[in-house]
Design a protein around this motif. Structure first.
Motif, PDB file in Angstrom:
ATOM      1  N   GLY A   1      41.723  39.550   9.493  1.00 23.06           N
ATOM      2  CA  GLY A   1      41.753  39.058  10.804  1.00 23.06           C
ATOM      3  C   GLY A   1      41.977  39.454  12.575  1.00 23.06           C
ATOM      4  O   GLY A   1      41.920  39.125  14.441  1.00 23.06           O
ATOM      5  N   HIS A   2      42.851  40.803  12.395  1.00 20.20           N
ATOM      6  CA  HIS A   2      44.116  40.982  13.739  1.00 20.20           C
ATOM      7  C   HIS A   2      44.441  41.738  12.991  1.00 20.20           C
ATOM      8  O   HIS A   2      45.127  41.959  12.108  1.00 20.20           O
ATOM      9  CB  HIS A   2      44.734  39.860  13.949  1.00 20.20           C
ATOM     10  N   LYS A   3      44.931  42.701  14.139  1.00 17.08           N
ATOM     11  CA  LYS A   3      45.558  44.282  13.715  1.00 17.08           C
ATOM     12  C   LYS A   3      47.112  43.725  14.269  1.00 17.08           C
ATOM     13  O   LYS A   3      47.336  44.559  13.375  1.00 17.08           O
ATOM     14  CB  LYS A   3      44.483  45.334  14.333  1.00 17.08           C
TER      15      LYS A   3
ATOM     16  N   GLU B   1      26.253  30.989   5.453  1.00 14.14           N
ATOM     17  CA  GLU B   1      28.069  32.063   4.949  1.00 14.14           C
ATOM     18  C   GLU B   1      28.822  31.503   4.409  1.00 14.14           C
ATOM     19  O   GLU B   1      29.857  31.644   5.309  1.00 14.14           O
ATOM     20  CB  GLU B   1      27.882  33.431   5.090  1.00 14.14           C
TER      21      GLU B   1
ATOM     22  N   ARG C   1      32.852  37.311  -5.718  1.00 15.31           N
ATOM     23  CA  ARG C   1      31.327  36.806  -5.863  1.00 15.31           C
ATOM     24  C   ARG C   1      30.800  37.160  -5.178  1.00 15.31           C
ATOM     25  O   ARG C   1      29.490  38.253  -5.130  1.00 15.31           O
ATOM     26  CB  ARG C   1      31.322  35.215  -5.968  1.00 15.31           C
TER      27      ARG C   1
ATOM     28  N   GLU D   1      45.029  34.771  -0.542  1.00 14.43           N
ATOM     29  CA  GLU D   1      44.358  33.868  -0.906  1.00 14.43           C
ATOM     30  C   GLU D   1      43.643  33.158  -1.560  1.00 14.43           C
ATOM     31  O   GLU D   1      42.305  34.508  -2.033  1.00 14.43           O
ATOM     32  CB  GLU D   1      44.083  33.459   0.786  1.00 14.43           C
TER      33      GLU D   1
ATOM     34  N   SER E   1      36.857  31.587   5.521  1.00 18.23           N
ATOM     35  CA  SER E   1      37.516  32.225   6.475  1.00 18.23           C
ATOM     36  C   SER E   1      38.149  31.612   8.024  1.00 18.23           C
ATOM     37  O   SER E   1      38.904  31.559   7.893  1.00 18.23           O
ATOM     38  CB  SER E   1      37.359  33.833   6.521  1.00 18.23           C
TER      39      SER E   1
ATOM     40  N   ILE F   1      35.527  34.108  -3.226  1.00 16.60           N
ATOM     41  CA  ILE F   1      34.588  34.187  -2.587  1.00 16.60           C
ATOM     42  C   ILE F   1      34.181  36.399  -2.400  1.00 16.60           C
ATOM     43  O   ILE F   1      32.692  36.720  -2.298  1.00 16.60           O
ATOM     44  CB  ILE F   1      34.702  33.980  -1.257  1.00 16.60           C
TER      45      ILE F   1
ATOM     46  N   GLN G   1      38.831  37.074  14.256  1.00 18.47           N
ATOM     47  CA  GLN G   1      39.168  35.564  14.069  1.00 18.47           C
ATOM     48  C   GLN G   1      39.839  35.605  15.366  1.00 18.47           C
ATOM     49  O   GLN G   1      39.605  34.316  15.274  1.00 18.47           O
ATOM     50  CB  GLN G   1      39.655  35.455  12.511  1.00 18.47           C
ATOM     51  N   ASP G   2      40.834  36.324  15.722  1.00 19.74           N
ATOM     52  CA  ASP G   2      41.626  36.482  16.805  1.00 19.74           C
ATOM     53  C   ASP G   2      41.011  35.713  18.324  1.00 19.74           C
ATOM     54  O   ASP G   2      41.432  34.516  18.254  1.00 19.74           O
ATOM     55  CB  ASP G   2      42.873  36.865  16.756  1.00 19.74           C
TER      56      ASP G   2
ATOM     57  N   MET H   1      36.827  43.819   9.594  1.00 21.15           N
ATOM     58  CA  MET H   1      36.931  42.290  10.848  1.00 21.15           C
ATOM     59  C   MET H   1      37.002  41.357   9.952  1.00 21.15           C
ATOM     60  O   MET H   1      35.558  40.771   9.897  1.00 21.15           O
ATOM     61  CB  MET H   1      37.024  42.743  12.211  1.00 21.15           C
ATOM     62  N   LYS H   2      37.704  40.037  10.051  1.00 21.26           N
ATOM     63  CA  LYS H   2      37.390  38.756   8.931  1.00 21.26           C
ATOM     64  C   LYS H   2      37.104  38.539  10.568  1.00 21.26           C
ATOM     65  O   LYS H   2      37.786  38.499  11.571  1.00 21.26           O
ATOM     66  CB  LYS H   2      38.595  38.520   8.496  1.00 21.26           C
ATOM     67  N   PRO H   3      36.116  37.799  10.523  1.00 22.53           N
ATOM     68  CA  PRO H   3      35.165  36.472   9.196  1.00 22.53           C
ATOM     69  C   PRO H   3      34.894  37.931   8.709  1.00 22.53           C
ATOM     70  O   PRO H   3      33.623  38.810   9.136  1.00 22.53           O
ATOM     71  CB  PRO H   3      35.134  35.349   9.368  1.00 22.53           C
ATOM     72  N   VAL H   4      34.261  38.533   7.146  1.00 21.90           N
ATOM     73  CA  VAL H   4      33.667  39.461   7.029  1.00 21.90           C
ATOM     74  C   VAL H   4      32.098  38.864   6.557  1.00 21.90           C
ATOM     75  O   VAL H   4      32.104  37.672   5.178  1.00 21.90           O
ATOM     76  CB  VAL H   4      34.787  40.091   5.753  1.00 21.90           C
ATOM     77  N   THR H   5      31.620  39.892   6.850  1.00 19.37           N
ATOM     78  CA  THR H   5      30.237  38.891   6.557  1.00 19.37           C
ATOM     79  C   THR H   5      29.163  40.239   5.056  1.00 19.37           C
ATOM     80  O   THR H   5      29.796  40.764   5.225  1.00 19.37           O
ATOM     81  CB  THR H   5      28.738  39.486   7.248  1.00 19.37           C
ATOM     82  N   LYS H   6      28.520  39.282   4.556  1.00 18.45           N
ATOM     83  CA  LYS H   6      28.115  39.727   2.903  1.00 18.45           C
ATOM     84  C   LYS H   6      27.249  41.299   3.208  1.00 18.45           C
ATOM     85  O   LYS H   6      27.997  41.960   3.308  1.00 18.45           O
ATOM     86  CB  LYS H   6      27.496  39.493   2.220  1.00 18.45           C
TER      87      LYS H   6
ATOM     88  N   VAL I   1      41.526  30.935  -2.619  1.00 20.59           N
ATOM     89  CA  VAL I   1      39.409  30.875  -2.134  1.00 20.59           C
ATOM     90  C   VAL I   1      39.321  32.456  -1.556  1.00 20.59           C
ATOM     91  O   VAL I   1      38.031  32.318  -2.176  1.00 20.59           O
ATOM     92  CB  VAL I   1      39.680  29.463  -1.937  1.00 20.59           C
ATOM     93  N   LEU I   2      40.270  33.124  -1.182  1.00 18.80           N
ATOM     94  CA  LEU I   2      38.949  34.638  -0.577  1.00 18.80           C
ATOM     95  C   LEU I   2      38.897  35.529  -1.630  1.00 18.80           C
ATOM     96  O   LEU I   2      38.579  36.342  -1.554  1.00 18.80           O
ATOM     97  CB  LEU I   2      40.287  35.230   0.241  1.00 18.80           C
TER      98      LEU I   2
END
Lengths: 255, 125
Positions: free
Chosen positions: A214-216, B10, A150, A141, B16, A147, B109-110, A234-239, A143-144
């Motif tokens: 986001g999931h395994k 964030e 950045r 993706e 995401s 980010i 996320q899930d 795990m997504k969503p990832v924080t900085k 956009v990801l």
């Protein structure tokens, strides 16, 4: 604001005094019965005192209960003091109240005194750990990818991005030593992040790889271990979260 | 098409989560603080709000209070990493104020997606 509003509402329209003060006070263990999460030490004490109608003893034990109100229907939700109490408690502080009918009310809010100056607070709040090194960031993706680039650049890393496993493999075969770390998404078309990691380790066995997902799904911990992946984020990832994992992996603490 | 409003300072979280919900067929609005979030809420038909707690300008607790005042039945999911302090206190307060679910960062996320579907299913039945 909420407490000052309550104080004003307790007084007659044409007569009343509200005093607000800010001091510091040391509290010992036996002063902290209102909040077991609070620790003894120096506290900042915010006091709101009024000379209004006071609180009836039969009511005072309920004033912090959610939705409890002595106001007429439509005049108050009963949430104000409950919210104040919740916020103060979550900061490991406490509220004490002194009141007698017709003698006014004093609310004392105690908050642990911070040792840091305000200018340091933003850094401490984000908890992001800077670092240096060359990172290859992979996500299908766009956009990801942007980010990710950045975020990691702002932490001090030099970042190249790639949109697919095949692109990464081409880059790696050309110069396997170029990167200190690869961060890859799990779910990508044609080849997922786990299979990509296996392939990269065939080219360069010691390259650290971090997997983002986001999931395994059907991927097991054994799959991840067998692929030589050092860490999973795990997504969503924080900085802050990403910075810690990257720092730990690059400094050989990641597992 | 249901609309989800995501309020988080964030960018990576907004993006995401936004991508995930768009892939699932939702319309997504995003804001990086509670003030902008409320502005979007007032101008659009929003079916569910996901809000962070510790944010500049207008934080999540105040945002939840305002949302519930405007639309008491609006479903809300509160998320928090807590900043310098543990998020549990903030999320407990959010629950007291009517948040349907709360998630402590980092979360999967899930799991968030499942809770969104649970909430929307409850509304429709």
């Amino acid at each position: 604001m909420n407490m000052v509003t309550n104080a004003a509402q307790s007084m007659k329209e044409d007569n009343g005094i509200i005093k607000i003060s800010l001091t510091t006070e040391s509290l010992a263990e036996n002063d902290l019965s209102e909040n077991r999460n609070a620790s003894p030490g120096i506290f900042v004490k915010l006091s709101v005192q009024d000379n209004g109608s006071g609180i009836d003893p039969s009511v005072i034990s309920h004033i912090f209960d959610p939705f409890y109100t002595t106001k007429d229907v439509g005049k108050g939700t009963g949430l104000g003091l409950s919210v104040v109490h919740g916020i103060v408690s979550s900061h490991c502080g406490l509220i004490k109240v002194n009141s007698m009918p017709n003698e006014g009310t004093t609310f004392d809010i105690f908050l642990p005194q911070s040792e840091m100056k305000a200018s340091n607070l933003e850094a401490s709040l984000t908890q992001a750990i800077p670092g240096n090194g060359n990172i290859l960031f992979v996500d299908d993706e766009e956009v990801l990818r942007n980010i990710g680039q950045r975020t990691l650049s702002s932490l001090g890393y030099t970042v190249m991005v790639a949109s697919s496993a095949s692109e990464v493999i081409k880059i790696f075969e050309k110069d396997p030593e170029q990167f200190d770390l690869v961060i890859t998404d799990l779910s990508m078309p044609k080849m997922n992040g786990v299979d990509l990691s296996k392939r990269l380790l065939e080219i360069r066995p010691e390259i650290p790889v971090i997997l983002c997902s986001g999931h395994k799904g059907n991927i097991t911990d054994q799959n991840i271990k067998d692929a030589g992946i050092r860490a999973v984020v795990m997504k969503p990832v924080t900085k802050a979260g990403l910075s810690k994992v990257v720092f730990d992996v690059l400094n050989l603490k990641g597992n | 098409m249901k609309t989800i409003l995501i309020i988080d300072d964030e960018e990576s979280i907004r993006t995401s989560l936004g991508l995930m919900f768009k892939r699932e067929g939702f319309n997504v609005l995003t804001a990086d603080d509670g003030k902008k979030g409320m502005a979007l809420f007032n101008k659009n038909q929003v079916d569910l709000v996901i809000t962070d707690i510790v944010m500049p300008e207008k934080e999540g607790i105040e945002t939840i209070l305002e949302l519930k005042k405007l639309l008491p039945d609006i479903p809300i999911i509160a998320i928090s990493g807590g900043g310098r302090l543990a998020p549990d206190g903030y999320l407990k307060t959010a629950e007291q104020l009517g948040a349907n679910y709360t998630f402590k960062k980092p979360f999967e996320q899930d799991d968030l997606l499942s809770s969104v579907y649970e909430i929307l299913k409850d509304i429709e039945t």
